[in-house]
Scaffold this motif. Structure first.
Motif, PDB file in Angstrom:
ATOM      1  N   LEU A 162       1.255  -1.104  -0.158  1.00 48.18           N
ATOM      2  CA  LEU A 162       0.082   0.269   0.193  1.00 48.18           C
ATOM      3  C   LEU A 162       0.877   1.501  -0.018  1.00 48.18           C
ATOM      4  CD1 LEU A 162      -2.995   1.749  -0.101  1.00 48.18           C
ATOM      5  CD2 LEU A 162      -2.550   0.816   2.515  1.00 48.18           C
ATOM      6  N   LEU A 163       1.443   1.087   0.969  1.00 53.08           N
ATOM      7  CA  LEU A 163       2.675   2.556   1.003  1.00 53.08           C
ATOM      8  C   LEU A 163       3.457   2.705  -0.344  1.00 53.08           C
ATOM      9  CD1 LEU A 163       3.929   4.682   2.406  1.00 53.08           C
ATOM     10  CD2 LEU A 163       5.785   2.776   3.220  1.00 53.08           C
ATOM     11  N   ASN A 164       3.822   1.256  -0.714  1.00 52.13           N
ATOM     12  CA  ASN A 164       5.001   1.647  -2.384  1.00 52.13           C
ATOM     13  C   ASN A 164       3.587   2.245  -3.374  1.00 52.13           C
ATOM     14  OD1 ASN A 164       7.252   0.500  -1.662  1.00 52.13           O
ATOM     15  ND2 ASN A 164       6.634  -1.604  -1.767  1.00 52.13           N
ATOM     16  N   SER A 165       2.740   2.039  -2.855  1.00 53.26           N
ATOM     17  CA  SER A 165       1.252   2.406  -4.524  1.00 53.26           C
ATOM     18  C   SER A 165       1.034   3.582  -4.454  1.00 53.26           C
ATOM     19  CB  SER A 165       0.247   1.445  -4.326  1.00 53.26           C
ATOM     20  OG  SER A 165      -0.782   1.433  -2.981  1.00 53.26           O
ATOM     21  N   ILE A 166       1.534   3.811  -3.256  1.00 53.67           N
ATOM     22  CA  ILE A 166       1.654   5.886  -2.457  1.00 53.67           C
ATOM     23  C   ILE A 166       2.737   6.606  -3.149  1.00 53.67           C
ATOM     24  CG2 ILE A 166       1.175   7.667  -1.155  1.00 53.67           C
ATOM     25  CD1 ILE A 166      -0.615   5.744   0.665  1.00 53.67           C
ATOM     26  N   THR A 167       3.423   6.189  -2.856  1.00 52.06           N
ATOM     27  CA  THR A 167       4.996   6.161  -2.960  1.00 52.06           C
ATOM     28  C   THR A 167       5.786   6.701  -4.606  1.00 52.06           C
ATOM     29  OG1 THR A 167       6.086   5.505  -2.473  1.00 52.06           O
ATOM     30  CG2 THR A 167       5.041   6.714  -0.822  1.00 52.06           C
ATOM     31  N   HIS A 168       5.795   5.383  -4.596  1.00 44.86           N
ATOM     32  CA  HIS A 168       6.620   4.816  -5.662  1.00 44.86           C
ATOM     33  C   HIS A 168       5.982   5.889  -7.332  1.00 44.86           C
ATOM     34  CE1 HIS A 168       8.167   1.148  -5.030  1.00 44.86           C
ATOM     35  NE2 HIS A 168       8.059   1.833  -4.028  1.00 44.86           N
ATOM     36  N   PRO A 169       4.590   6.412  -7.348  1.00 41.95           N
ATOM     37  CA  PRO A 169       4.405   7.293  -8.749  1.00 41.95           C
ATOM     38  C   PRO A 169       4.288   8.639  -8.704  1.00 41.95           C
ATOM     39  CG  PRO A 169       1.938   5.818  -8.031  1.00 41.95           C
ATOM     40  CD  PRO A 169       3.385   5.987  -6.745  1.00 41.95           C
ATOM     41  N   GLU A 170       4.515   9.042  -7.675  1.00 42.72           N
ATOM     42  CA  GLU A 170       5.712  10.432  -6.491  1.00 42.72           C
ATOM     43  C   GLU A 170       6.632  10.457  -7.633  1.00 42.72           C
ATOM     44  OE1 GLU A 170       2.595  12.852  -6.650  1.00 42.72           O
ATOM     45  OE2 GLU A 170       1.688  11.423  -6.937  1.00 42.72           O
ATOM     46  N   ILE A 171       7.268   9.782  -6.841  1.00 47.85           N
ATOM     47  CA  ILE A 171       8.898   8.796  -6.436  1.00 47.85           C
ATOM     48  C   ILE A 171       8.945   9.521  -8.485  1.00 47.85           C
ATOM     49  CG2 ILE A 171      10.885   8.580  -6.342  1.00 47.85           C
ATOM     50  CD1 ILE A 171       9.409   7.268  -3.247  1.00 47.85           C
ATOM     51  N   GLN A 172       8.612   8.643  -8.780  1.00 53.47           N
ATOM     52  CA  GLN A 172       8.587   8.643 -10.385  1.00 53.47           C
ATOM     53  C   GLN A 172       8.335   9.918 -11.080  1.00 53.47           C
ATOM     54  OE1 GLN A 172       6.563   5.066 -11.769  1.00 53.47           O
ATOM     55  NE2 GLN A 172       7.873   3.855 -10.449  1.00 53.47           N
ATOM     56  N   LYS A 173       7.254  10.554 -10.783  1.00 56.35           N
ATOM     57  CA  LYS A 173       7.234  11.758 -11.266  1.00 56.35           C
ATOM     58  C   LYS A 173       8.228  12.856 -11.481  1.00 56.35           C
ATOM     59  CE  LYS A 173       2.694  12.192  -9.855  1.00 56.35           C
ATOM     60  NZ  LYS A 173       1.843  12.706  -9.503  1.00 56.35           N
ATOM     61  N   GLU A 174       8.726  13.044  -9.723  1.00 59.89           N
ATOM     62  CA  GLU A 174       9.941  13.568  -9.156  1.00 59.89           C
ATOM     63  C   GLU A 174      11.440  13.547 -10.377  1.00 59.89           C
ATOM     64  OE1 GLU A 174      11.591  16.825  -8.124  1.00 59.89           O
ATOM     65  OE2 GLU A 174       9.420  16.954  -7.948  1.00 59.89           O
ATOM     66  N   MET A 175      11.338  12.221 -10.518  1.00 62.52           N
ATOM     67  CA  MET A 175      12.615  11.746 -11.149  1.00 62.52           C
ATOM     68  C   MET A 175      12.775  12.352 -12.143  1.00 62.52           C
ATOM     69  SD  MET A 175      13.232   8.126  -9.189  1.00 62.52           S
ATOM     70  CE  MET A 175      15.118   7.209 -10.826  1.00 62.52           C
ATOM     71  N   LEU A 176      11.015  12.485 -12.938  1.00 63.92           N
ATOM     72  CA  LEU A 176      11.159  12.805 -14.289  1.00 63.92           C
ATOM     73  C   LEU A 176      11.208  13.718 -14.816  1.00 63.92           C
ATOM     74  CD1 LEU A 176      10.180  12.213 -17.699  1.00 63.92           C
ATOM     75  CD2 LEU A 176       7.333  12.090 -16.933  1.00 63.92           C
ATOM     76  N   LYS A 177      10.539  14.728 -14.380  1.00 65.90           N
ATOM     77  CA  LYS A 177      10.575  16.641 -14.138  1.00 65.90           C
ATOM     78  C   LYS A 177      12.395  16.682 -13.862  1.00 65.90           C
ATOM     79  CE  LYS A 177       7.034  17.728 -11.128  1.00 65.90           C
ATOM     80  NZ  LYS A 177       6.144  18.444 -10.138  1.00 65.90           N
ATOM     81  N   GLN A 178      12.926  16.501 -13.139  1.00 65.65           N
ATOM     82  CA  GLN A 178      14.496  15.841 -12.960  1.00 65.65           C
ATOM     83  C   GLN A 178      15.201  15.546 -13.938  1.00 65.65           C
ATOM     84  OE1 GLN A 178      17.288  15.631  -9.313  1.00 65.65           O
ATOM     85  NE2 GLN A 178      14.961  15.831  -8.115  1.00 65.65           N
ATOM     86  N   ILE A 179      14.960  14.804 -14.668  1.00 69.05           N
ATOM     87  CA  ILE A 179      15.122  14.216 -15.418  1.00 69.05           C
ATOM     88  C   ILE A 179      15.484  15.489 -17.248  1.00 69.05           C
ATOM     89  CG2 ILE A 179      14.958  12.138 -18.095  1.00 69.05           C
ATOM     90  CD1 ILE A 179      14.241  10.091 -15.668  1.00 69.05           C
ATOM     91  N   VAL A 180      14.218  16.247 -17.446  1.00 70.85           N
ATOM     92  CA  VAL A 180      13.975  16.736 -18.804  1.00 70.85           C
ATOM     93  C   VAL A 180      14.456  18.166 -17.872  1.00 70.85           C
ATOM     94  CG1 VAL A 180      11.939  18.111 -18.798  1.00 70.85           C
ATOM     95  CG2 VAL A 180      11.408  15.892 -18.676  1.00 70.85           C
ATOM     96  N   LYS A 181      14.623  18.030 -16.889  1.00 70.10           N
ATOM     97  CA  LYS A 181      15.820  19.313 -16.517  1.00 70.10           C
ATOM     98  C   LYS A 181      16.837  19.485 -16.742  1.00 70.10           C
ATOM     99  CE  LYS A 181      17.462  20.271 -12.673  1.00 70.10           C
ATOM    100  NZ  LYS A 181      17.534  20.032 -11.097  1.00 70.10           N
ATOM    101  N   TYR A 182      17.429  17.837 -16.903  1.00 72.57           N
ATOM    102  CA  TYR A 182      19.269  17.549 -17.157  1.00 72.57           C
ATOM    103  C   TYR A 182      19.395  18.106 -19.076  1.00 72.57           C
ATOM    104  CZ  TYR A 182      19.988  17.420 -12.266  1.00 72.57           C
ATOM    105  OH  TYR A 182      20.887  17.347 -11.339  1.00 72.57           O
ATOM    106  N   PHE A 183      17.969  17.492 -19.381  1.00 67.19           N
ATOM    107  CA  PHE A 183      17.912  16.954 -21.034  1.00 67.19           C
ATOM    108  C   PHE A 183      17.738  18.448 -21.361  1.00 67.19           C
ATOM    109  CE2 PHE A 183      15.448  17.196 -24.816  1.00 67.19           C
ATOM    110  CZ  PHE A 183      16.636  16.247 -25.001  1.00 67.19           C
ATOM    111  N   VAL A 184      16.906  19.641 -20.904  1.00 68.68           N
ATOM    112  CA  VAL A 184      16.880  21.424 -21.091  1.00 68.68           C
ATOM    113  C   VAL A 184      18.348  21.761 -20.852  1.00 68.68           C
ATOM    114  CG1 VAL A 184      16.395  22.911 -21.162  1.00 68.68           C
ATOM    115  CG2 VAL A 184      14.425  20.796 -20.603  1.00 68.68           C
ATOM    116  N   LEU A 185      18.467  21.299 -19.812  1.00 66.64           N
ATOM    117  CA  LEU A 185      20.509  22.047 -19.670  1.00 66.64           C
ATOM    118  C   LEU A 185      21.770  21.571 -20.949  1.00 66.64           C
ATOM    119  CD1 LEU A 185      20.393  22.133 -16.009  1.00 66.64           C
ATOM    120  CD2 LEU A 185      20.067  23.910 -17.254  1.00 66.64           C
TER     121      LEU A 185
END
Length: 230
Positions: free
Chosen positions: A82-105
């Motif tokens: 249950l905890l993983n189902s709550i946290t993993h999507p949010e973690i992955q979304k934040e990771m994706l945001k940072q990946i896009v940031k570094y791509f743009v840079l």
């Protein structure tokens, strides 16, 4: 740009390798740091965790008591899921945001520091390369006992809770052996960095992005032209 997954085992020295990579100017995304951030008060995951696990897991300052929550999920597998189902999507979304940031840079590659990369095995398909920070079992045991003040039995139990490093070696594309001194490890990281910098895989992402931008620009031009003519 391409992604490089970095993992290790408890007391294998992954933090040492990450420190060297950061000194070299590499883009490193730390999954553990993000996991701690997304459960802070005010975040979506925090609200869902409190709703599902109750206010008894909170500290006096309102933050989540990680020890109390840990005791619950380790004794109840369904609660851990249950905890993983709550946290993993949010973690992955934040990771994706940072990946896009570094791509743009304009970074050639981004390193994703994920402790359980090989245990979960869900993210490895997105990695061009995977790097394992290895050390031999006696060294790992000795380091863990000294670092955490554990008995041999306690340290062995913690190591046994993870996939053995020898098994992870079979899954990694690159291995950094951290069994020796820091200088030896440092040299290995420098060689890895040079190899990644020389890779041309990042060009495919740049070309794809350029093609997409050009295509969107052409579409906008045609729409404007059509509007002017009509």
């Amino acid at each position: 740009m391409f992604l490089v997954g970095l993992s290790g085992g408890i007391a294998s020295g992954k933090s040492t390798v990450v420190a060297v990579l950061r000194e070299l100017g590499c883009a490193v995304i730390d999954a553990d740091v993000i996991a701690r951030e997304v459960v802070q008060p005010g975040f979506k995951a925090y609200q869902q965790i409190v709703h599902c696990f109750g206010t008894e897991i909170l500290l006096e300052n309102g933050e989540i008591n990680r020890e109390a929550l840990g005791n619950i999920i380790f004794s109840q597998p369904e609660k851990r899921q249950l905890l993983n189902s709550i946290t993993h999507p949010e973690i992955q979304k934040e990771m994706l945001k940072q990946i896009v940031k570094y791509f743009v840079l304009g970074y050639r590659y981004v390193i994703l520091d994920i402790p359980l990369l090989f245990e979960t095995n869900r993210l490895t398909k997105f990695m061009k390369y995977t790097v394992l920070v290895y050390c031999d079992p006696p060294t790992q045991l000795s380091r863990l006992m000294k670092r955490n003040g554990l008995s041999q039995a306690e340290a062995e139990a913690r190591i046994a809770s993870q996939l053995p490093l020898d098994e992870k070696c079979k899954l990694a594309t690159h291995i950094i052996d951290n069994s020796g001194d820091r200088e030896n490890t440092h040299r290995q990281v420098l060689r890895l960095h040079a190899r990644l910098e020389d890779s041309l895989h990042f060009l495919w992402a740049r070309l794809a992005a350029g093609t997409l931008v050009a295509g969107l620009g052409g579409l906008v031009y045609l729409l404007l032209l059509r509007h002017l003519i009509s």
